[in-house]
Design an enzyme around this catalytic site. Sequence first.
Site, mmCIF file in Angstrom:
data_model
loop_
_atom_site.group_PDB
_atom_site.id
_atom_site.type_symbol
_atom_site.label_atom_id
_atom_site.label_comp_id
_atom_site.label_asym_id
_atom_site.label_seq_id
_atom_site.Cartn_x
_atom_site.Cartn_y
_atom_site.Cartn_z
ATOM 1 N N SER A 219 -1.842 39.283 -11.434
ATOM 2 C CA SER A 219 -1.150 39.116 -12.714
ATOM 3 C C SER A 219 -1.048 40.432 -13.482
ATOM 4 C CB SER A 219 -1.885 38.085 -13.574
ATOM 5 O OG SER A 219 -2.060 36.891 -12.853
HETATM 6 N N1 SAM Z 1 -5.081 35.942 -11.598
HETATM 7 C C1 SAM Z 1 -4.844 36.323 -10.241
HETATM 8 C C2 SAM Z 1 -5.019 37.795 -10.077
HETATM 9 O O1 SAM Z 1 -5.130 38.508 -11.084
HETATM 10 O O2 SAM Z 1 -4.995 38.243 -8.936
HETATM 11 C C3 SAM Z 1 -3.451 35.974 -9.841
HETATM 12 C C4 SAM Z 1 -3.314 34.625 -9.352
HETATM 13 S S1 SAM Z 1 -1.750 34.325 -8.604
HETATM 14 C C5 SAM Z 1 -0.614 34.612 -9.887
HETATM 15 C C6 SAM Z 1 -1.852 32.539 -8.481
HETATM 16 C C7 SAM Z 1 -2.744 32.064 -7.358
HETATM 17 O O3 SAM Z 1 -2.869 30.649 -7.471
HETATM 18 C C8 SAM Z 1 -2.204 32.336 -5.982
HETATM 19 O O4 SAM Z 1 -3.118 33.095 -5.243
HETATM 20 C C9 SAM Z 1 -2.014 30.937 -5.373
HETATM 21 O O5 SAM Z 1 -2.268 30.877 -3.979
HETATM 22 C C10 SAM Z 1 -3.021 30.130 -6.167
HETATM 23 N N2 SAM Z 1 -2.805 28.673 -6.205
HETATM 24 C C11 SAM Z 1 -1.661 27.976 -6.358
HETATM 25 N N3 SAM Z 1 -1.919 26.652 -6.367
HETATM 26 C C12 SAM Z 1 -3.262 26.496 -6.238
HETATM 27 C C13 SAM Z 1 -4.147 25.375 -6.179
HETATM 28 N N4 SAM Z 1 -3.708 24.121 -6.267
HETATM 29 N N5 SAM Z 1 -5.475 25.610 -6.035
HETATM 30 C C14 SAM Z 1 -5.950 26.876 -5.925
HETATM 31 N N6 SAM Z 1 -5.158 27.980 -5.969
HETATM 32 C C15 SAM Z 1 -3.828 27.791 -6.125
#
Ligand code: SAM
Length: 220
Positions: free
Chosen positions: A61
Amino acid sequence: MNFEVARKKMVQEQIIARGVTAPRVIDAMLRIPRHIFVQEAMAAQAYSDTALPIGEKQTISQPYMVALMTELLGLTGTERVLEIGTGSGYQTAILATLAERVFTAERIRPLALRARKCLDSLRCFNVMLRINDSEGSPIGWEDEAPFDAILVTAGAPDVPHVLLDQLAIGGCLVIPVGDEVEQKLLKIVKQADGSLETISSVGCRFVPLIGRQGWQMDRF
Ligand code: SAM
């Protein structure tokens, strides 16, 4: 490249200048090295004002969004925090410096394994990481509920009820809610009588939250 200088500049120009001023959040953003959470070839861009690809069609992010979401949680250091969407682990590391324990869930195994390595290298031993990669895994972490704070780092079509159920009284959920392209960042506080107070923050763009109370995987 001097990463420390770049990090200070990031905090001053992207975070404080946009109104995030909570001292504990600023301190954490100054301390945690963002460049170790991106692929080596992208390290020089790690302190730029943007989300960056981390593989598997996912992103780390934008620093401002990490700081803003963290500030909205209002952590004091005693909380048990649930994070949905570990991604690179960068936001997790920020939470780990500001809360007592962090429970983080990620659905993509290679990302989770890489995040764990980065978190261990920073000695974030108060982080429990779970991989939710089986089809139809419920969102959240029921066995460890209730949580004082819950942060969702992926965009949801609606607020998942399962997460509200896992929120402690007085607890706070921060989540981007909207369509696949744009969302609003919401802060939801569970009051003493169980009712919910919702505050709408900025517009944002997150990758989709996948799952039963998120988006269907086959749409993406
Ligand atoms: N905050 C993180 C960082 O700074 O690296 C970024 C996260 S990224 C925008 C969103 C993440 O949510 C992805 O890695 C995706 O695989 C995960 N994700 C999506 N749906 C999910 C779920 N139901 N349970 C766990 N993770 C999930």
